[in-house]
Design an enzyme around this catalytic site. Structure first.
Site, short mmCIF file in Angstrom:
data_model
loop_
_atom_site.label_atom_id
_atom_site.label_comp_id
_atom_site.label_asym_id
_atom_site.label_seq_id
_atom_site.Cartn_x
_atom_site.Cartn_y
_atom_site.Cartn_z
N LYS A 16 0.88 -1.17 0.00
CA LYS A 16 0.00 0.00 0.00
C LYS A 16 0.92 1.22 0.00
O LYS A 16 1.21 1.81 1.04
CB LYS A 16 -0.92 -0.04 1.23
CG LYS A 16 -2.04 0.98 1.18
CD LYS A 16 -3.05 0.69 2.27
CE LYS A 16 -4.05 1.83 2.46
NZ LYS A 16 -4.94 2.07 1.33
C1 PLP Z 1 -6.44 0.06 -3.90
C2 PLP Z 1 -7.16 -0.47 -2.72
N1 PLP Z 1 -7.72 -1.70 -2.79
C3 PLP Z 1 -8.38 -2.23 -1.74
C4 PLP Z 1 -8.52 -1.54 -0.56
C5 PLP Z 1 -9.26 -2.16 0.59
O1 PLP Z 1 -8.36 -2.55 1.58
P1 PLP Z 1 -8.79 -2.60 3.12
O2 PLP Z 1 -10.01 -3.42 3.19
O3 PLP Z 1 -7.65 -3.22 3.79
O4 PLP Z 1 -9.05 -1.20 3.53
C6 PLP Z 1 -7.95 -0.27 -0.44
C7 PLP Z 1 -8.05 0.48 0.81
O5 PLP Z 1 -7.11 0.59 1.51
C8 PLP Z 1 -7.26 0.27 -1.54
O6 PLP Z 1 -6.71 1.50 -1.47
#
Ligand code: PLP
Length: 323
Positions: free
Chosen positions: A157
């Site tokens: 991330k």
């Molecule tokens: C690109 C992306 N995909 C998926 C998610 C969902 O991830 P999470 O459920 O860990 O927030 C996020 C959010 O953080 C994101 O930025």
């Protein structure tokens, strides 16, 4: 505490929001060398609790690992400063944004000479896709793809990935949609700009696999667990674009959007055009956990205020007495 006020934890101390500054020559400003998290603290009936805090912290440390950034804090250390920041801001429910980034030293492309710095921001953040999102959002398939494998690592991330996410989001918003769904480099469905996607077809729940350049979401993982415990078959499968148009139900999941039904995709109405029964069941199960209406059987909640402990003990005792 609204966005722009209160305290931010930065490199070891709590500072006023206005004083949480970095130098313009910091590496992250020029080259996107940051990794971060988005988590939430909920005001449950039994006190304030962060949802899957340790999993978020672990993903943060692992994102740093991919980018050769040694985390200045270990898992317990991150959890401690996150809880401390929430308490310092006296928040009962909030969005949590821990970040690690390459600071100020040299401005060549090589990040290694630059120090790894860290911060935690918290603020109250409700409805990410608008106040009406729980009735479903209208989305489009983006003309932008997610990053190809072995270019920018999707499992990290990282701030850099959100340049791609920003293109997807801007295109969607300027065209009058709430969100964009990106395809991967092979033309298969990947995810939204900041959320994972699920569809339901003939009673089976599908989501896109890690190999489709997704961020493996913590909400996605929770939804898979909850859907299976509700008795649904869940498949992590490569998804051709046209399956989106044939879905009985579709929904986004993520920390910001929680569980948000998708009403239409490219102006093709999904199913009956409203929250379907499977989406509703998963939504209910999720909110029962984060509202404290259901027992935390998976250990997903981390309690923030120690003085709420008696509340929890009382609730547990009441639960035990009624069994
Ligand atoms: C690109 C992306 N995909 C998926 C998610 C969902 O991830 P999470 O459920 O860990 O927030 C996020 C959010 O953080 C994101 O930025």
């Amino acid at each position: 505490m609204s966005f722009g006020t209160g305290k931010i934890w930065m490199n070891g101390s709590l500072v006023d929001w206005a004083d949480a500054r970095i130098h313009i020559a910091s590496h992250v400003v020029h080259y996107g060398t940051g990794v971060f998290e988005g988590a939430r603290c909920y005001q449950t009936k039994r006190g304030s609790a962060c949802f899957r805090l340790d999993d978020h912290v672990l993903r943060l440390i692992n994102s740093g690992r991919i980018y050769r950034m040694e985390s200045p804090l270990d898992r317990q250390g991150w959890a401690r400063v996150i809880e401390e920041t929430i308490r310092a801001n006296d928040l009962k429910a909030c969005y949590i944004r821990p970040i690690m980034y390459r600071g100020y030293s040299a401005l060549g492309v090589n990040p290694l000479p630059c120090p790894v710095e860290a911060a935690v921001l918290v603020w109250e953040w409700a409805g990410y896709l608008g106040p009406d999102a729980e009735n479903g959002v209208d989305v489009r398939v983006s003309s932008w793809n997610r990053m190809a494998p072995n270019t920018l690592p999707a499992m990290a991330k990282s701030s850099a990935n959100y340049a791609n996410a920003g293109l997807i989001k801007m295109e969607a918003v300027l065209d009058g949609y709430a969100e964009g769904i990106a395809l991967d480099v092979n033309g298969f469905v990947s995810e939204g700009s900041g959320q994972n996607i699920f569809i339901v077809r003939n009673g089976i729940v599908y989501t896109t696999p890690a190999a489709a350049s997704i961020l493996p979401g913590i909400t996605r993982d929770s939804v898979i667990t909850m859907a299976r415990s509700l008795g649904y078959e869940v498949r992590e499968e490569v998804m051709p674009r046209e399956l989106l148009y044939l879905a009985d139900e579709a929904f986004f999941v993520g920390t910001a959007v929680e569980i948000t039904p998708i009403r239409s995709i490219d102006k093709i109405v999904v199913g009956a055009g409203k929250r379907g029964p499977v989406t509703a069941a998963i939504h209910r199960t999720f909110f029962d956990v984060i509202n404290g209406d259901a027992p935390d059987t998976h250990g997903w909640l981390t309690w923030v205020y120690p003085d709420e402990e008696p509340l929890r003990t009382r609730a547990a005792a009441a639960g035990a007495a009624s069994r």
